[in-house]
Write an enzyme that holds these catalytic residues in place. Structure first.
Site, mmCIF file in Angstrom:
data_model
loop_
_atom_site.group_PDB
_atom_site.id
_atom_site.type_symbol
_atom_site.label_atom_id
_atom_site.label_comp_id
_atom_site.label_asym_id
_atom_site.label_seq_id
_atom_site.Cartn_x
_atom_site.Cartn_y
_atom_site.Cartn_z
ATOM 1 N N GLU A 82 96.513 40.407 14.492
ATOM 2 C CA GLU A 82 97.650 40.147 14.049
ATOM 3 C C GLU A 82 97.300 39.260 12.815
ATOM 4 O O GLU A 82 96.693 37.888 13.011
ATOM 5 C CB GLU A 82 98.472 39.167 14.864
ATOM 6 C CG GLU A 82 100.074 38.961 14.292
ATOM 7 C CD GLU A 82 101.022 38.392 15.336
ATOM 8 O OE1 GLU A 82 100.854 38.725 16.623
ATOM 9 O OE2 GLU A 82 101.808 37.666 15.012
ATOM 10 N N LYS A 260 104.919 33.704 23.943
ATOM 11 C CA LYS A 260 104.009 34.806 23.444
ATOM 12 C C LYS A 260 103.460 34.331 22.182
ATOM 13 O O LYS A 260 102.160 34.411 22.061
ATOM 14 C CB LYS A 260 104.956 36.049 22.779
ATOM 15 C CG LYS A 260 104.164 37.253 22.347
ATOM 16 C CD LYS A 260 103.865 37.035 20.896
ATOM 17 C CE LYS A 260 103.156 38.520 20.545
ATOM 18 N NZ LYS A 260 102.562 38.315 18.806
ATOM 19 N N ASP A 276 88.729 37.922 30.357
ATOM 20 C CA ASP A 276 89.897 38.829 30.913
ATOM 21 C C ASP A 276 91.439 38.400 30.515
ATOM 22 O O ASP A 276 91.846 37.693 30.978
ATOM 23 C CB ASP A 276 89.963 38.805 32.652
ATOM 24 C CG ASP A 276 90.846 39.896 33.107
ATOM 25 O OD1 ASP A 276 91.687 40.299 32.454
ATOM 26 O OD2 ASP A 276 90.695 40.073 34.279
ATOM 27 N N HIS A 374 103.704 35.168 6.341
ATOM 28 C CA HIS A 374 103.258 36.652 6.400
ATOM 29 C C HIS A 374 103.270 37.246 5.122
ATOM 30 O O HIS A 374 102.192 38.270 4.966
ATOM 31 C CB HIS A 374 104.449 37.364 7.590
ATOM 32 C CG HIS A 374 104.099 37.129 8.874
ATOM 33 N ND1 HIS A 374 103.069 37.373 9.341
ATOM 34 C CD2 HIS A 374 104.956 36.644 9.955
ATOM 35 C CE1 HIS A 374 103.157 37.085 10.703
ATOM 36 N NE2 HIS A 374 104.295 36.526 11.004
HETATM 37 C C1 MEV Z 1 104.577 36.228 16.441
HETATM 38 O O1 MEV Z 1 103.430 36.696 16.880
HETATM 39 C C2 MEV Z 1 104.825 34.732 17.411
HETATM 40 C C3 MEV Z 1 106.133 34.269 17.046
HETATM 41 O O2 MEV Z 1 107.117 34.894 17.024
HETATM 42 C C4 MEV Z 1 106.198 33.083 18.120
HETATM 43 C C5 MEV Z 1 107.551 32.396 18.110
HETATM 44 O O3 MEV Z 1 108.516 32.830 17.647
HETATM 45 O O4 MEV Z 1 107.348 31.198 18.490
HETATM 46 C C6 MEV Z 1 106.114 33.631 15.551
#
Ligand code: MEV
Length: 424
Positions: A82, A260, A276, A374
């Site tokens: 990513e 995430k 892992d 991005h």
């Molecule tokens: C993208 O991989 C991760 C984010 O969505 C995390 C977040 O929203 O805190 C940018």
């Protein structure tokens, strides 16, 4: 603090970056080549790692910069597909530098092995019969791995629980094993399997599962840092980050994405070091929900000067010995680059990267929005695709300015224009 500051890697060619990383870390030619060559996983080795091998998929390894962890300058290898993740971690780490960087620690590397016993007539009494033989059970466990005991690890304790299930009461015997520098799954599973006959004779029941749990509540990693108010963008951005944190704490839909983002950093280091990733991910999310509600793995507050104080705590079952960490040449090199001597040190670094990653995401979301960064990377990639050479890249990006929608055609047109001016 080490003064071996390394910066501006993103402006250099890959070859120059390799040299900078090599001289920073003192890695040998062979070690750095294991990552740089992109060919260190031989067909033969791959075929021995898993089954029915037909090839390998490559994921780029980037290096996050600006990290100071427990007073030491660190370069962090991150394997991830990513864009923006490595840049974001580096940017957040920069904002922690004026206040001493990250302060990381990890508990003893204790994993828990579960032995499930069914069909027990007197479950509560049976659980106590097991407890009264704890010493003998632990000795049997340790007889399976004298080397681990010699280096200060091994089975150190056990507990029992009686749980209610849809198939009736079950007795659980839970072993606590200090796995030292290994992730520990093989060790713990072997111990759990070895004691099964004794557990059956003590409980009068039938042992079914004998397996490690990835909810490694006894193998926690922690880190905290102070992020500079001005570098973050001022008071309003700090308030925005605190609002974003409150949103995550209050709402599981937001919190899943919030966590995430944390795992973007932690999983990338786990993958780069041959760990892992699924075990760490499962443990992290389960830990986030340990009190029955899914919560943030990080916490934020303001200090008296208006700086942002962030902290993180989660289980990290990562090793530096055994499995792919010992067999994959690129993973071994990544561990070498991190200059860690213990699994605990690695876990502390991973927690720090998770915190940095989260802070970077919250800052971007609270300030300019996530798309700007991005788009910049997207534009850079398109420019390269359109034939931009490193010497004109900056100018292409400057001309694109703050365009919201960057298309290949637009970029290609600019590249063509700049090239023709330079060649005329
Ligand atoms: C993208 O991989 C991760 C984010 O969505 C995390 C977040 O929203 O805190 C940018």
């Amino acid at each position: 603090m080490s003064n071996k500051i390394i910066g501006g890697l993103y402006r250099q060619t890959m070859d120059k970056r390799k040299d900078a990383v090599k001289s920073f870390s003192g890695m040998s030619d062979e070690e750095i080549e294991a990552i740089y060559s992109m060919t260190s996983l031989s067909r033969d080795l791959a075929d021995r790692m898993i089954e029915n091998v037909i090839g390998a998929i490559q994921v780029p390894v980037g290096v996050a910069t600006n990290f100071v962890i427990n007073g030491e300058e660190k370069l962090i290898p991150m394997a991830i597909e990513e864009p923006s993740v490595v840049a974001a971690a580096s940017n957040a780490a920069r904002m922690a530098r004026p206040h001493g960087g990250f302060h990381a620690q990890a508990t003893r590397p204790i994993m828990i092995g579960q032995v499930q016993v069914v069909g027990v007539q007197d479950p509560y009494a049976a659980a106590q019969r097991v407890l009264s033989e704890s010493q003998k059970i632990l000795e049997i466990c340790n007889s399976t791995n004298p080397t681990l005991v010699k280096v200060g690890g091994g089975a150190i304790d056990l507990d029992t629980r009686v749980i209610e299930t849809i198939r009736g009461k079950m007795v659980l015997v839970e072993l606590e094993v200090d796995c030292r520098d290994a992730m520990g799954a093989n060790t713990v599973n072997t111990m759990a399997e070895t004691i099964a006959p004794l557990i059956e004779s003590l409980t009068g029941g039938r042992v079914r599962l004998r397996i490690i749990t990835n909810l490694a509540v006894k193998r926690l990693a922690r880190s905290w840092a102070i992020f500079d108010r001005e570098m973050l963008g001022g008071e309003d951005v700090v308030e925005g980050i605190l609002d974003a944190y409150a949103f995550a704490e209050a709402d599981p839909y937001r919190c899943t994405t919030h966590n995430k983002g944390i795992m973007n950093g932690i999983t990338a280091v786990a993958l780069a070091t041959g760990n892992d990733t699924r075990a760490i991910e499962a443990g992290a999310h389960s830990y986030a929900a340990r009190d029955g509600r899914y919560r943030s793995l990080t916490k934020y507050s303001k200090d008296s000067n208006g700086n942002l104080v962030g902290s993180i705590e989660l289980p990290i079952a990562a090793g530096i010995l055994g499995g792919a960490t010992s067999t994959h040449p690129a993973a071994k090199a990544a561990i070498r680059l991190l200059q860690v001597k213990t699994a605990q040190e690695l876990a502390g670094i991973m927690a720090s990267v998770g915190l940095a990653q989260n802070l970077a995401a919250l800052r971007a979301l609270a300030a300019e929005g996530i798309n700007k960064g991005h788009m910049k990377l997207h534009a850079r990639n398109l420019a390269m695709l359109a034939g931009a050479t490193p010497d004109i890249l900056d100018e292409v990006l400057k001309r694109l300015g703050s365009e919201h929608r960057v298309t290949y055609d637009k970029v290609a047109e600019i590249v063509k224009e700049i090239k023709s001016i330079r060649n005329s």
